[in-house]
Design a protein around this motif. Structure first.
Motif, PDB file in Angstrom:
ATOM      1  N   ILE A 260       0.841  -1.190   0.000  1.00 17.56           N
ATOM      2  CA  ILE A 260       0.000   0.000   0.000  1.00 17.56           C
ATOM      3  C   ILE A 260       0.876   1.240   0.000  1.00 17.56           C
ATOM      4  O   ILE A 260       1.585   1.505   0.958  1.00 17.56           O
ATOM      5  N   THR A 261       0.838   1.935  -1.087  1.00 17.92           N
ATOM      6  CA  THR A 261       1.685   3.120  -1.205  1.00 17.92           C
ATOM      7  C   THR A 261       1.263   4.191  -0.214  1.00 17.92           C
ATOM      8  O   THR A 261       0.095   4.306   0.125  1.00 17.92           O
ATOM      9  N   GLU A 262       2.233   4.962   0.223  1.00 16.61           N
ATOM     10  CA  GLU A 262       1.948   5.885   1.326  1.00 16.61           C
ATOM     11  C   GLU A 262       1.516   7.297   0.929  1.00 16.61           C
ATOM     12  O   GLU A 262       1.733   8.241   1.665  1.00 16.61           O
ATOM     13  N   GLU A 263       0.929   7.436  -0.212  1.00 15.38           N
ATOM     14  CA  GLU A 263       0.449   8.763  -0.619  1.00 15.38           C
ATOM     15  C   GLU A 263       1.555   9.707  -1.057  1.00 15.38           C
ATOM     16  O   GLU A 263       2.654   9.281  -1.356  1.00 15.38           O
ATOM     17  N   THR A 264       1.234  10.977  -0.973  1.00 20.41           N
ATOM     18  CA  THR A 264       2.099  11.996  -1.521  1.00 20.41           C
ATOM     19  C   THR A 264       2.369  11.653  -2.985  1.00 20.41           C
ATOM     20  O   THR A 264       3.468  11.776  -3.482  1.00 20.41           O
ATOM     21  N   GLY A 265       1.321  11.160  -3.655  1.00 20.18           N
ATOM     22  CA  GLY A 265       1.444  10.845  -5.066  1.00 20.18           C
ATOM     23  C   GLY A 265       1.942  12.069  -5.820  1.00 20.18           C
ATOM     24  O   GLY A 265       1.520  13.178  -5.550  1.00 20.18           O
ATOM     25  N   SER A 266       2.839  11.847  -6.757  1.00 23.89           N
ATOM     26  CA  SER A 266       3.498  12.962  -7.434  1.00 23.89           C
ATOM     27  C   SER A 266       2.505  14.004  -7.938  1.00 23.89           C
ATOM     28  O   SER A 266       2.774  15.188  -7.932  1.00 23.89           O
TER      29      SER A 266
ATOM     30  N   GLU B  30       0.596  18.005   3.552  1.00 24.77           N
ATOM     31  CA  GLU B  30       0.290  19.411   3.280  1.00 24.77           C
ATOM     32  C   GLU B  30       1.535  20.159   2.793  1.00 24.77           C
ATOM     33  O   GLU B  30       1.443  21.043   1.945  1.00 24.77           O
ATOM     34  N   ALA B  31       2.663  19.788   3.345  1.00 26.99           N
ATOM     35  CA  ALA B  31       3.911  20.458   2.970  1.00 26.99           C
ATOM     36  C   ALA B  31       4.453  19.935   1.633  1.00 26.99           C
ATOM     37  O   ALA B  31       5.331  20.543   1.035  1.00 26.99           O
ATOM     38  N   GLY B  32       3.914  18.812   1.209  1.00 27.17           N
ATOM     39  CA  GLY B  32       4.374  18.236  -0.043  1.00 27.17           C
ATOM     40  C   GLY B  32       5.723  17.550   0.071  1.00 27.17           C
ATOM     41  O   GLY B  32       6.501  17.496  -0.870  1.00 27.17           O
ATOM     42  N   VAL B  33       6.008  17.019   1.240  1.00 27.26           N
ATOM     43  CA  VAL B  33       7.265  16.269   1.416  1.00 27.26           C
ATOM     44  C   VAL B  33       6.925  14.875   1.946  1.00 27.26           C
ATOM     45  O   VAL B  33       5.803  14.623   2.377  1.00 27.26           O
ATOM     46  N   GLY B  34       7.902  14.016   1.904  1.00 30.46           N
ATOM     47  CA  GLY B  34       7.684  12.657   2.383  1.00 30.46           C
ATOM     48  C   GLY B  34       7.507  12.630   3.887  1.00 30.46           C
ATOM     49  O   GLY B  34       7.933  13.544   4.608  1.00 30.46           O
ATOM     50  N   HIS B  35       6.894  11.574   4.348  1.00 28.79           N
ATOM     51  CA  HIS B  35       6.588  11.455   5.767  1.00 28.79           C
ATOM     52  C   HIS B  35       7.857  11.424   6.620  1.00 28.79           C
ATOM     53  O   HIS B  35       7.938  12.018   7.695  1.00 28.79           O
ATOM     54  N   GLY B  36       8.850  10.754   6.128  1.00 30.03           N
ATOM     55  CA  GLY B  36      10.098  10.641   6.865  1.00 30.03           C
ATOM     56  C   GLY B  36      10.787  11.981   7.063  1.00 30.03           C
ATOM     57  O   GLY B  36      11.496  12.194   8.052  1.00 30.03           O
TER      58      GLY B  36
END
Lengths: 230, 230
Positions: free
Chosen positions: A2-8, A75-81
């Motif tokens: 399951i991909t973690e979002e932040t789809g391009s 919201e910031a448009g960055v990865g979760h990590g």
DNA sequence: GGATCAAAATGACAAAATGTCAATAAACCC
DNA sequence: GGGTTTATTGACATTTTGTCATTTTGATCC
């Protein structure tokens, strides 16, 4: 998997939303600004800026509890990590936000107190400025002054906005002591903290009751002046 | 299969620890007391009482964040599910605790204000009583007055201890207005909230700085009296 | 006294929230 | 342009919170 979002596709949109709220930073999108910093350093700074802007937006809109670190990253448009690359944990992020806002308010208040005001006018002026800031930045003040003791394992080791704010009041009180307007033997430190607490609680009360602003300011000013004046 | 604790051996020990803190309730172990209530009702009441006692102990000792619903159940000597049988969620449990403590403090303060005191003596007396309560119940006051806005999705719909406390002050202020000691046109409601806020913040400041108690009480009393006295 | 029913309690399980880290991509430097 | 460093990423792990089918307990009736 399951991909973690932040789809391009989503990414740029989210970031754009954040950037909208920025003013002088638009130029930075072109690759300059930010004090001439460039490359890796600048890349990191940019991530942090985006995270801070997103955090502020969400903490104010939804509150601490309802804001997930994930939400902030998205919201910031960055990865979760990346979130945990810039902040120790969620609380650290929240504190960074409150410190930023406290700094902002402090500057705002200083600007409104340039002239050497009398005790009564000064107090009224500060209260007015606080409400003005609060109008211009709805929700920020309340969020900033919230008590985080309930979230932290022991002491955060940080200087909280309320303490900083108290320091400002203490400085002002010392000034009025020097001009002879305030009680000569006033304990400015204690008084500074009492005032901050009073404003917090009184402000919340006034907001809930939708009290007329002038009524509120007049009421507070009157009591504060009576307590402090020689 | 990982068993969830509360092993029968541990159970009684934990419960005993909680019961130690109880006074008149020891008799209840024999199967009576509790107002003559017996059977199922009484069983439920007993569970709730144990949970409340455990919650209070842990919230005070470790704070909200560091206390797990599981910990409370274990300390109370009941199953984990029982916790959610008595409380909506963790916040609900915390609020129940603060309400209990607020009630307790209120009774304590009333008792210390039986005589009709003058404004200055009355204020000093209340502050003194607060510190006395705080000594007798370390940590409880701080926990009770913590701001939970950071934990709740919107309004809790409950009357917070600080508000209750403000109401007490308002009543006292109205009294002093009636006796002609306080400002005739005082906005008692606003003043009540300002005082509560001031005490909260000032108390925290005093505690952190390890201020001498009398100094603190004198300082607060002086400013409050000056602000309120006719 | 035991069969029956209702209320309460229980803990394995599920969901949500938070935090980690090996893999990858971007910038830097020679 | 390849080797190195630094930042980013998202799948995964852990922790915390909350649910619910099952069991236990106590009341009631015969």
């Amino acid at each position: 998997m399951i991909t973690e979002e932040t789809g391009s596709g989503t990414r740029e949109a989210a970031e754009a939303a954040v950037l909208e709220n920025e003013e002088a930073e638009i130029a930075s999108a072109a690759g300059k600004a930010e004090g001439g910093v460039t490359g890796a350093v600048r890349r990191k700074l940019e991530s942090r800026r985006k995270l801070m802007a997103a955090a502020r937006k969400l903490f104010v809109e939804r509150g601490y509890h309802e804001t997930r670190p994930q939400d902030i990253s998205r919201e910031a448009g960055v990865g979760h990590g990346t979130f945990y690359l810039h902040f120790e944990d969620k609380l650290d992020c929240f504190l960074a936000f409150t410190e930023q806002a406290a700094e902002e308010l402090e500057v705002f208040l200083e600007a409104h107190l340039a002239g050497a005001n009398s005790l009564e006018d000064g107090i009224r002026e500060i209260l007015l400025a606080i409400f003005e800031y609060s109008d211009a930045n709805p929700g920020v003040l309340a969020a900033t002054l919230t008590d985080v003791s309930v979230l932290s394992k022991g002491d955060t080791g940080r200087k909280m906005p309320a303490d900083r704010w108290a320091e400002s009041w203490i400085k002002a009180l010392e000034h009025w002591k020097a001009t002879g307007e305030a009680l000569a033997d006033l304990d400015s430190r204690l008084a500074g903290y009492l005032i901050v607490g009073a404003i917090k609680q009184g402000g919340a009360y006034g907001f809930r009751q939708k009290l007329d602003r002038d009524t509120l300011i007049d009421g507070m000013t009157r009591l504060f002046v009576r307590a402090l004046k020689k």
